[in-house]
Enzyme design. Structure first.
Site, PDB file in Angstrom:
ATOM      1  N   CYS C 104      46.041 -68.690  93.853  1.00  0.00           N
ATOM      2  CA  CYS C 104      47.468 -68.386  93.751  1.00  0.00           C
ATOM      3  C   CYS C 104      47.676 -67.929  92.317  1.00  0.00           C
ATOM      4  O   CYS C 104      47.622 -68.740  91.397  1.00  0.00           O
ATOM      5  CB  CYS C 104      48.326 -69.608  94.056  1.00  0.00           C
ATOM      6  SG  CYS C 104      50.068 -69.340  93.658  1.00  0.00           S
ATOM      7  N   SER C 108      50.127 -72.486  91.785  1.00  0.00           N
ATOM      8  CA  SER C 108      49.025 -73.387  92.109  1.00  0.00           C
ATOM      9  C   SER C 108      48.978 -73.701  93.602  1.00  0.00           C
ATOM     10  O   SER C 108      48.524 -74.761  93.987  1.00  0.00           O
ATOM     11  CB  SER C 108      49.200 -74.688  91.328  1.00  0.00           C
ATOM     12  OG  SER C 108      50.483 -75.231  91.611  1.00  0.00           O
ATOM     13  N   CYS C 109      49.482 -72.774  94.447  1.00  0.00           N
ATOM     14  CA  CYS C 109      49.586 -73.036  95.878  1.00  0.00           C
ATOM     15  C   CYS C 109      48.221 -73.388  96.464  1.00  0.00           C
ATOM     16  O   CYS C 109      47.235 -72.696  96.220  1.00  0.00           O
ATOM     17  CB  CYS C 109      50.197 -71.825  96.579  1.00  0.00           C
ATOM     18  SG  CYS C 109      51.895 -71.523  96.021  1.00  0.00           S
TER      19      CYS C 109
END
Lengths: 103, 115, 205
Positions: C104, C108-109
């Site tokens: 990501c 911070s997906c």
């Protein structure tokens, strides 16, 4: 916004250096900061996207240098003050108190 | 509401989907060739800068989701389709990179036009 | 909240965390015990062993694998994993021709129910900046050299879908049980910066 968070394709940020292993939270405050997302989301009034945008608006140098969960702390601060749950004066006072060993 | 220990298991195992049960027509179909808009909003966006102005192909329609651009700023809801869009690495980074490599990004209806 | 006064001074984020938590606790807005429960959940209950079980099931059960690739959220829920940051899942399959890797670039997906919380390098600037433009160079830093003839497909997962890589089943594992197979599935193999471990006695190509 074209902020420091939009990192795709940037050069010069150094090696990745993945450690062989690391704890989920490297220090106790990281766990508390992580948990405060769920803890504040339920009452504060911010949306996830608004929370992300507050991180994007961080000082760019601090964004790059700070540990990850410090990003969340900046967003908590901004959202909690914006929605009137705390004031920046009482937060500053509490930080000073803790830093001086008073609590 | 107060987060209490007894509801933590329900919160973590349920979460909060951004998927919206709205009947919104997709602007694109799988296989469509698209051009990503060259836009630079000063507000919140989930469109990375390195994709703007690039040509891609719709690979998968994920369905209808809340639009983060509006959600971030408490603007009226504008639910729309989100798609996996495939780009060649060379479209993004030039002829020096491997000709087989690709990149897929999840992009919203409002980020693109047909080409 | 109280802690002994001895010991090294706290870093700024530690002080800020305590300041926010103590103010909110006094105001009755948060229950510190709920924070304890959140920490315990992600330190001890949710982590990449969940994702490994999903992968191992897909390796032994073609019907499950088909469901996983068609509707990952539902198939993962069959094994009891669901929720926060995994509400809408997509699983992408590695083959001899395609190697998938996740990132990501904007934050911070990451799929929490199957992988737990992301490692720090996944959230830090160097990985997010470089894996989209130079995946081959980045994977070499993880000790993984992908053949020039294999497509590397990088997924920049910046919307609300969360992804999991289904790594290739290692050779020579025909006789292993589902549980033994799960032990071969590493976190990194489900992000795409590594491969599943070789079976004991086998050497990985």
């Amino acid at each position: 916004m074209n902020g420091i968070h939009d990192l795709g394709g940037m050069h010069g940020l150094g090696p990745i250096n993945p450690p062989a292993s690391e704890p989920v939270f490297r220090e106790p405050w990281e766990g508390r900061a992580f948990a405060m997302f769920a803890g504040t989301f339920v009452f504060c009034g911010y949306t996830v996207d608004e929370f992300r945008h507050e991180i994007e608006k961080m000082d760019p140098a601090h964004y790059l240098e700070a540990p990850y969960y410090a990003h969340w702390l900046e967003a908590f601060k901004a959202c909690l003050i914006k929605y009137g749950h705390i004031t920046s004066d009482e937060l500053d006072a509490r930080i000073k108190l803790i830093a001086s060993g008073g609590q | 509401m107060l987060l209490t220990p007894d509801i933590v298991p329900a919160v973590t195992s349920t979460g909060a989907t951004a998927r919206v049960a709205a009947n919104v027509a997709p602007r694109f179909r799988v296989g469509d060739q698209i051009l990503v808009n060259n836009i630079h909003p000063t507000t919140h966006t989930r469109l990375p800068a390195y994709l703007r102005g690039k040509r891609g192909v719709i690979e998968r329609d994920h369905g209808v989701f809340a639009y983060p651009e509006h959600h971030a700023h408490h603007l009226p809801e504008k639910p729309q389709h989100c798609y996996a869009v495939r780009f060649t690495a060379r479209e993004l980074w030039g002829s020096a990179v491997n000709s087989r490599d690709t990149l897929v990004a999840d992009l919203f209806d409002d980020y693109m036009e047909l080409r | 909240m109280s802690r002994p006064h001895a010991g090294p001074p706290e870093s700024d984020p530690a002080i800020l965390t305590r300041a926010i938590e103590s103010l909110l606790t006094e105001k009755g807005l948060i229950d510190p015990k709920a924070l304890d429960a959140m920490v315990d959940t992600y330190e001890n209950k949710i982590g990449p062993r969940n994702g490994a079980k999903v992968v191992a099931r897909a390796w032994v059960d073609p019907g499950y694998k088909a469901r996983l690739l068609a509707d990952a959220t539902a198939a993962i829920k069959e094994l009891g994993f669901s929720g926060l940051q995994g509400e809408d899942m997509v699983v992408v399959e590695n083959t001899a021709d395609v190697h998938n890797v996740l990132v990501c670039t904007l934050c911070s997906c990451y799929p929490w129910p199957t992988l737990g919380l992301p490692p720090n390098w996944y959230k830090a600037a160097p990985y997010r900046a470089r894996v989209v433009a130079d995946p081959r160079g980045v994977l070499k830093e993880f000790g993984l050299e992908v053949p020039e003839t294999t497509e590397i497909r990088t997924w920049d997962t910046t919307a609300e879908l969360r992804y999991l890589v289904l790594p290739q089943r290692p050779a020579g594992t025909e006789n292993l049980s589902e549980e033994q197979l799960a032990d071969l599935v590493t976190r990194d193999s489900m992000i795409g910066v590594g491969l599943a471990k070789a079976a004991r006695g086998e050497t990985r190509a």
